[in-house]
Design an enzyme around this catalytic site. Structure first.
Site, PDB file in Angstrom:
ATOM      1  N   HIS A  44       4.398   2.107  -8.051  1.00  0.00           N
ATOM      2  CA  HIS A  44       3.456   0.983  -7.983  1.00  0.00           C
ATOM      3  C   HIS A  44       2.533   0.988  -9.215  1.00  0.00           C
ATOM      4  O   HIS A  44       2.241  -0.065  -9.782  1.00  0.00           O
ATOM      5  CB  HIS A  44       2.581   1.083  -6.727  1.00  0.00           C
ATOM      6  CG  HIS A  44       3.331   0.983  -5.426  1.00  0.00           C
ATOM      7  ND1 HIS A  44       3.446   2.054  -4.567  1.00  0.00           N
ATOM      8  CD2 HIS A  44       3.975  -0.042  -4.831  1.00  0.00           C
ATOM      9  CE1 HIS A  44       4.128   1.673  -3.495  1.00  0.00           C
ATOM     10  NE2 HIS A  44       4.473   0.421  -3.625  1.00  0.00           N
TER      11      HIS A  44
ATOM     12  N   GLN B 170      15.351  -8.447  -3.727  1.00  0.00           N
ATOM     13  CA  GLN B 170      14.038  -9.086  -3.526  1.00  0.00           C
ATOM     14  C   GLN B 170      13.526  -9.706  -4.829  1.00  0.00           C
ATOM     15  O   GLN B 170      13.008 -10.832  -4.835  1.00  0.00           O
ATOM     16  CB  GLN B 170      13.047  -8.046  -3.006  1.00  0.00           C
ATOM     17  CG  GLN B 170      11.602  -8.504  -2.977  1.00  0.00           C
ATOM     18  CD  GLN B 170      10.707  -7.452  -2.359  1.00  0.00           C
ATOM     19  OE1 GLN B 170      10.635  -7.353  -1.160  1.00  0.00           O
ATOM     20  NE2 GLN B 170      10.044  -6.658  -3.181  1.00  0.00           N
TER      21      GLN B 170
ATOM     22  N   GLY C 116       0.824  -1.207   0.000  1.00  0.00           N
ATOM     23  CA  GLY C 116       0.000   0.000   0.000  1.00  0.00           C
ATOM     24  C   GLY C 116       0.858   1.256   0.000  1.00  0.00           C
ATOM     25  O   GLY C 116       2.020   1.215  -0.392  1.00  0.00           O
TER      26      GLY C 116
ATOM     27  N   MET D 261      11.332   6.557  -6.353  1.00  0.00           N
ATOM     28  CA  MET D 261      10.084   6.702  -5.590  1.00  0.00           C
ATOM     29  C   MET D 261       9.995   5.595  -4.547  1.00  0.00           C
ATOM     30  O   MET D 261      10.359   4.444  -4.810  1.00  0.00           O
ATOM     31  CB  MET D 261       8.884   6.630  -6.521  1.00  0.00           C
ATOM     32  CG  MET D 261       8.798   7.843  -7.397  1.00  0.00           C
ATOM     33  SD  MET D 261       7.335   7.758  -8.443  1.00  0.00           S
ATOM     34  CE  MET D 261       7.613   9.219  -9.419  1.00  0.00           C
ATOM     35  N   SER D 262       9.518   5.951  -3.362  1.00  0.00           N
ATOM     36  CA  SER D 262       9.371   4.974  -2.282  1.00  0.00           C
ATOM     37  C   SER D 262       8.325   5.481  -1.303  1.00  0.00           C
ATOM     38  O   SER D 262       8.229   6.687  -1.053  1.00  0.00           O
ATOM     39  CB  SER D 262      10.700   4.799  -1.552  1.00  0.00           C
ATOM     40  OG  SER D 262      10.495   4.166  -0.302  1.00  0.00           O
TER      41      SER D 262
ATOM     42  N   ARG E 110       8.525   5.284   1.669  1.00  0.00           N
ATOM     43  CA  ARG E 110       9.218   5.824   2.843  1.00  0.00           C
ATOM     44  C   ARG E 110       9.793   7.223   2.599  1.00  0.00           C
ATOM     45  O   ARG E 110      10.293   7.835   3.549  1.00  0.00           O
ATOM     46  CB  ARG E 110      10.320   4.867   3.287  1.00  0.00           C
ATOM     47  CG  ARG E 110       9.782   3.575   3.914  1.00  0.00           C
ATOM     48  CD  ARG E 110      10.889   2.729   4.516  1.00  0.00           C
ATOM     49  NE  ARG E 110      10.380   1.661   5.358  1.00  0.00           N
ATOM     50  CZ  ARG E 110      10.353   0.357   5.019  1.00  0.00           C
ATOM     51  NH1 ARG E 110      10.801  -0.024   3.845  1.00  0.00           N
ATOM     52  NH2 ARG E 110       9.884  -0.541   5.863  1.00  0.00           N
TER      53      ARG E 110
ATOM     54  N   LEU F 288       0.487   3.706  -2.023  1.00  0.00           N
ATOM     55  CA  LEU F 288       0.857   3.576  -3.435  1.00  0.00           C
ATOM     56  C   LEU F 288       1.328   4.899  -4.033  1.00  0.00           C
ATOM     57  O   LEU F 288       0.793   5.959  -3.749  1.00  0.00           O
ATOM     58  CB  LEU F 288      -0.343   3.045  -4.230  1.00  0.00           C
ATOM     59  CG  LEU F 288      -0.882   1.691  -3.746  1.00  0.00           C
ATOM     60  CD1 LEU F 288      -2.067   1.248  -4.621  1.00  0.00           C
ATOM     61  CD2 LEU F 288       0.197   0.615  -3.729  1.00  0.00           C
ATOM     62  N   HIS F 289       2.352   4.800  -4.879  1.00  0.00           N
ATOM     63  CA  HIS F 289       2.878   5.951  -5.609  1.00  0.00           C
ATOM     64  C   HIS F 289       2.989   5.568  -7.091  1.00  0.00           C
ATOM     65  O   HIS F 289       2.606   4.442  -7.472  1.00  0.00           O
ATOM     66  CB  HIS F 289       4.222   6.396  -5.023  1.00  0.00           C
ATOM     67  CG  HIS F 289       5.223   5.285  -4.857  1.00  0.00           C
ATOM     68  ND1 HIS F 289       5.787   4.607  -5.914  1.00  0.00           N
ATOM     69  CD2 HIS F 289       5.742   4.702  -3.734  1.00  0.00           C
ATOM     70  CE1 HIS F 289       6.619   3.690  -5.472  1.00  0.00           C
ATOM     71  NE2 HIS F 289       6.607   3.709  -4.146  1.00  0.00           N
TER      72      HIS F 289
ATOM     73  N   GLU G 193      12.208  -3.461  -9.931  1.00  0.00           N
ATOM     74  CA  GLU G 193      13.674  -3.557  -9.853  1.00  0.00           C
ATOM     75  C   GLU G 193      14.205  -2.704  -8.707  1.00  0.00           C
ATOM     76  O   GLU G 193      15.337  -2.867  -8.281  1.00  0.00           O
ATOM     77  CB  GLU G 193      14.299  -3.094 -11.176  1.00  0.00           C
ATOM     78  CG  GLU G 193      14.092  -4.070 -12.310  1.00  0.00           C
ATOM     79  CD  GLU G 193      14.792  -3.631 -13.576  1.00  0.00           C
ATOM     80  OE1 GLU G 193      15.291  -2.484 -13.637  1.00  0.00           O
ATOM     81  OE2 GLU G 193      14.825  -4.433 -14.532  1.00  0.00           O
TER      82      GLU G 193
HETATM   83  P1  AMP Z   1       6.276  -1.988  -1.516  1.00  0.00           P
HETATM   84  O1  AMP Z   1       4.858  -1.563  -1.421  1.00  0.00           O
HETATM   85  O2  AMP Z   1       7.267  -0.931  -1.172  1.00  0.00           O
HETATM   86  O3  AMP Z   1       6.543  -3.310  -0.847  1.00  0.00           O
HETATM   87  O4  AMP Z   1       6.538  -2.248  -3.052  1.00  0.00           O
HETATM   88  C1  AMP Z   1       5.694  -3.058  -3.820  1.00  0.00           C
HETATM   89  C2  AMP Z   1       6.331  -3.268  -5.170  1.00  0.00           C
HETATM   90  O5  AMP Z   1       6.537  -2.009  -5.807  1.00  0.00           O
HETATM   91  C3  AMP Z   1       7.711  -3.950  -5.079  1.00  0.00           C
HETATM   92  O6  AMP Z   1       7.811  -4.905  -6.115  1.00  0.00           O
HETATM   93  C4  AMP Z   1       8.642  -2.796  -5.288  1.00  0.00           C
HETATM   94  O7  AMP Z   1       9.886  -3.174  -5.839  1.00  0.00           O
HETATM   95  C5  AMP Z   1       7.863  -1.934  -6.254  1.00  0.00           C
HETATM   96  N1  AMP Z   1       8.334  -0.551  -6.234  1.00  0.00           N
HETATM   97  C6  AMP Z   1       8.558   0.221  -5.140  1.00  0.00           C
HETATM   98  N2  AMP Z   1       9.060   1.424  -5.509  1.00  0.00           N
HETATM   99  C7  AMP Z   1       9.155   1.403  -6.869  1.00  0.00           C
HETATM  100  C8  AMP Z   1       9.610   2.348  -7.847  1.00  0.00           C
HETATM  101  N3  AMP Z   1      10.082   3.546  -7.508  1.00  0.00           N
HETATM  102  N4  AMP Z   1       9.556   1.990  -9.146  1.00  0.00           N
HETATM  103  C9  AMP Z   1       9.093   0.752  -9.511  1.00  0.00           C
HETATM  104  N5  AMP Z   1       8.658  -0.176  -8.635  1.00  0.00           N
HETATM  105  C10 AMP Z   1       8.690   0.141  -7.327  1.00  0.00           C
END
Ligand code: AMP
Length: 283
Positions: A41, A158, A35, A189-190, A192, A37-38, A153
């Site tokens: 995602h 992971q 969740g 993007m993250s 966090r 989400l950005h 990626e």
């Molecule tokens: P998370 O919600 O952070 O666990 O991420 C869920 C999925 O989104 C994982 O497969 C992450 O690698 C991917 N993800 C997170 N940040 C990015 C990003 N900036 N660009 C592409 N994929 C991402």
């Protein structure tokens, strides 16, 4: 107008929804998320839509991949905005189990992986992490029975660990990696990133610049150790406390000593203030 995705929270309801999909001979792509989400995602969702006729996005903040000292309870939760974003992307189903559904009382099983999960990168700094990830992703795969699963990626180790697990355990899921989406200044993007103070946010793109600099030197045939030491120094000078800044074999993540050992991937993890960021780049 896209329809709102079906939100499913129990295993019987998920099975009914999957049965309806398989009656229509659907192919399914799963995008696992926690969740908050950005756009990163959303880019995974768009790739999923190109691969399959139905898209499932799971939203589950997985407690078993957080150490007690980490941010499980404060991890950003933005449910309403997430549903709106997924509706706009015309996602078919949101799988949103609660912790008791995922880990029923007495839960006593785990998936443990070696290979890319034991190369001394994230696993060295967060020893609990991949056990939590593989177990929950293994469960998501058996629960949702997707043909494809899309992983970013951005979390490169992971991605390699999950792909290895899916092959080793014959889970019947093709794991597909999707490129990292970045802010205009290069910061990956993250969810966090919202923890960063304005000053930290200004320093954060230096991770990307340092990787670019080291990648350029490696491509130019510079000494591997010198190119990596230069990048580490840039990250430290930007105010980060470095966990690792390394170049590894892009497929196995094994250490390499020469650019001839390639394909290469630079991987970095570093803390600024109380926020830990990870990133990586192809050389
Ligand atoms: P998370 O919600 O952070 O666990 O991420 C869920 C999925 O989104 C994982 O497969 C992450 O690698 C991917 N993800 C997170 N940040 C990015 C990003 N900036 N660009 C592409 N994929 C991402």
């Amino acid at each position: 107008m896209p329809r709102s995705p079906t939100v499913v929270r129990t295993l019987p309801a998920l099975r009914r929804a999957l049965d309806r999909m398989s009656a229509k001979k659907a192919t399914i792509a799963l995008v696992p998320t926690m969740g908050a989400l950005h756009d990163g995602h959303v880019s995974l969702v768009r790739l999923a839509k190109r691969r399959a006729t139905k898209v499932i996005v799971s939203i589950f903040v997985n407690p078993t991949q957080f150490a007690p000292t980490e941010d499980y309870s404060s991890y950003p939760r933005t449910w309403k905005a997430d549903v709106a974003r997924l509706a706009a992307e015309d996602v078919d189903l949101i799988w949103n189990p609660d912790v008791k559904t995922m880990y029923p009382d007495g839960f006593a099983s785990a998936i443990l992986t070696d290979g890319p999960a034991k190369v001394g990168l994230e696993d060295r700094i967060r020893p609990h992490f991949f056990g939590g990830v593989t177990t929950v992703v293994g469960k998501l795969f058996t629960q949702c029975r997707p043909d494809f699963a899309i992983f970013g990626e951005k979390d490169f180790q992971q991605l390699r660990v999950v792909a290895r697990m899916a092959r080793d355990l014959d889970l019947g899921v093709k794991v597909i990696g999707s490129p990292t989406l970045r802010e205009l200044d290069g910061l990956a993007m993250s969810s966090r990133n919202i923890y960063l103070s304005p000053k930290e946010r200004r320093a954060a793109p230096q991770l990307y610049s340092a990787m670019k600099e080291s990648a350029k030197r490696l491509r130019a045939g510079d000494d591997l150790a010198a190119a990596m030491a230069g990048g580490s120094e840039l990250v430290a000078r930007a105010g980060f406390r470095l966990d690792y800044f390394e170049v590894r074999h892009a497929d196995t993540l094994a250490p390499i000593t020469s650019v001839k050992d390639g394909p290469m991937r630079i991987l970095v993890a570093a803390q600024i203030g109380t926020t830990r960021l990870i990133d990586n780049m192809a050389v």
